[in-house]
Enzyme design. Structure first.
Site, PDB file in Angstrom:
ATOM      1  N   ASP A   1      38.567  32.831  38.545  1.00  0.00           N
ATOM      2  CA  ASP A   1      38.738  32.550  39.967  1.00  0.00           C
ATOM      3  C   ASP A   1      38.663  33.875  40.725  1.00  0.00           C
ATOM      4  OD1 ASP A   1      39.299  31.425  42.385  1.00  0.00           O
ATOM      5  OD2 ASP A   1      41.265  30.638  41.841  1.00  0.00           O
TER       6      ASP A   1
ATOM      7  N   ASP B   1      33.239  30.384  44.014  1.00  0.00           N
ATOM      8  CA  ASP B   1      34.174  31.422  43.573  1.00  0.00           C
ATOM      9  C   ASP B   1      34.989  31.087  42.337  1.00  0.00           C
ATOM     10  OD1 ASP B   1      35.613  29.458  44.838  1.00  0.00           O
ATOM     11  OD2 ASP B   1      36.792  30.806  46.088  1.00  0.00           O
ATOM     12  N   GLU B   2      34.716  29.990  41.666  1.00  0.00           N
ATOM     13  CA  GLU B   2      35.459  29.701  40.443  1.00  0.00           C
ATOM     14  C   GLU B   2      34.632  28.847  39.484  1.00  0.00           C
ATOM     15  OE1 GLU B   2      38.885  27.078  40.610  1.00  0.00           O
ATOM     16  OE2 GLU B   2      38.346  26.476  42.641  1.00  0.00           O
TER      17      GLU B   2
END
Length: 355
Positions: A10, A104-105
């Protein structure tokens, strides 16, 4: 079944961190990635801004009140996608089993890894080092035997942290956690669990499967397994997004006319989430739940996909006009969604353009 080795990566305050990396004047300053305006919501906040209570999905005007010195930066999703692609290339050095959740993850199955590193922890350490060295960004990581636990672990030492849950530690780790730490347990579900005397995962573990199923339906079965640290879902590479939505339950039931502010806010949350996707959504969906728990949906596929938050909001509000249940009807939930995704280089099926 042999245990999997799952890593959840993350990126830390991703959009805001990219802005701070690219503009030295923003480093160490409270940065809020958002369009300024009464109806705008926060896309991301730097950790300097978070100290003042600023959070993603918060109304931008509220963020401004909490942190008057915040620097507002309009989002640049094209740039964020490019950085996300560079992060993905680092992942691919270690495994092909990558399931992105957003820009983003992502989940990575490193039960076997390309680099021949001895442990999943070593893989996570290496990935974080490569992201820092090559992209000048930080990422947090969780390592665990399954996706559910890995996601909790990645949040444990944020920002720029690493946390590992070994198989032998699962039961002791989970028991004291508030049930709100379980992904998918929102405020409404948490309150309902509390009414049943369930405040921690340990409390949840003591409840019989049948009782949870009676209270929560199929999700009760899921909760029963998660309370025991069980999650057999595999990492699925390149899983195409089927839909994106945001919804909220009102504190008290409201009329249809009173849903406009919530629809506007949820439309912007949905629009921001959709900017994380490489594919484009064509269909707008409005969801309503009556005070009697009946669910209504209305959808529209315009000739061209919504090209702005304002256009999405306008369509969502127009769908409300197709709900005819009388002025006395009350509603307890509203949601705004996008579906019918296609890749930008694909030609949409023309037969669905005029639903």
């Amino acid at each position: 079944m042999s245990l999997r080795k799952i890593v959840h990566i993350d990126m830390d305050a991703f959009y805001a961190s990219v802005e701070q990396r690219d503009d030295p004047k923003l480093r160490g300053r409270p940065v809020v990635v958002a369009w300024k305006g009464k109806r705008s919501v926060v896309c991301a906040a730097s950790y300097e801004a978070r100290r003042f209570g600023v959070r993603s999905a918060m109304a931008a005007i509220h963020a401004e009140r909490l942190c008057p010195d915040a620097i507002f930066v309009p989002p640049d999703f094209t740039r964020y996608r490019a950085v996300s692609h560079a992060v993905r290339e680092i992942f691919q050095r270690h495994t092909d089993l990558i399931e992105p959740l957003s820009l983003d993850e992502a989940y990575l199955d490193v039960t076997e890894n390309k680099a021949g590193l001895p442990t999943a922890t070593r893989v996570a350490v290496t990935i974080r080092e490569q992201i820092l060295q090559e992209l000048q960004l930080t990422a947090s990581a969780g390592v665990a035997p399954n996706k559910f636990l890995a996601k909790i672990a990645s949040d444990w030492r944020k920002p720029n942290g690493l946390f590992v849950i070994q198989p032998t530690e699962v039961e002791g780790f989970l028991a004291p956690l508030p049930v709100g730490r379980i992904p998918g347990v929102g405020k409404v579900t948490e309150k309902k669990l509390e009414q049943l005397g369930i405040r921690t995962v340990g409390d949840l573990r003591e409840h019989e499967l049948e009782a949870l199923e009676n209270s929560f339906g199929r999700y009760g079965i899921r909760l029963h397994g998660l309370a025991r640290g069980l999650d057999h879902s595999p990492v699925v590479p390149n899983r195409p997004t089927q839909s994106i939505s945001a919804e909220d339950t009102f504190e008290y039931d409201v009329t249809l006319a009173e849903t406009e502010p919530m629809i506007r806010r949820l439309a912007e949350k949905t629009w921001i989430a959709s900017r994380k996707e490489s594919r484009i959504a064509r269909t707008v969906v409005l969801k309503l739940k009556t005070s009697e728990f009946n669910i209504l949906t209305r959808s529209h596929t315009p000739e061209s996909p919504p090209s702005s938050c304002e256009e999405l909001t306008t369509i969502a509000l127009s769908l409300r006009e197709r709900v005819d249940m009388g002025s006395r009807q009350r509603f307890r939930l509203v949601g705004v969604g996008l579906n019918n995704f296609y890749a930008p280089d694909d030609t949409p099926d023309q037969s669905t353009l005029f639903e």
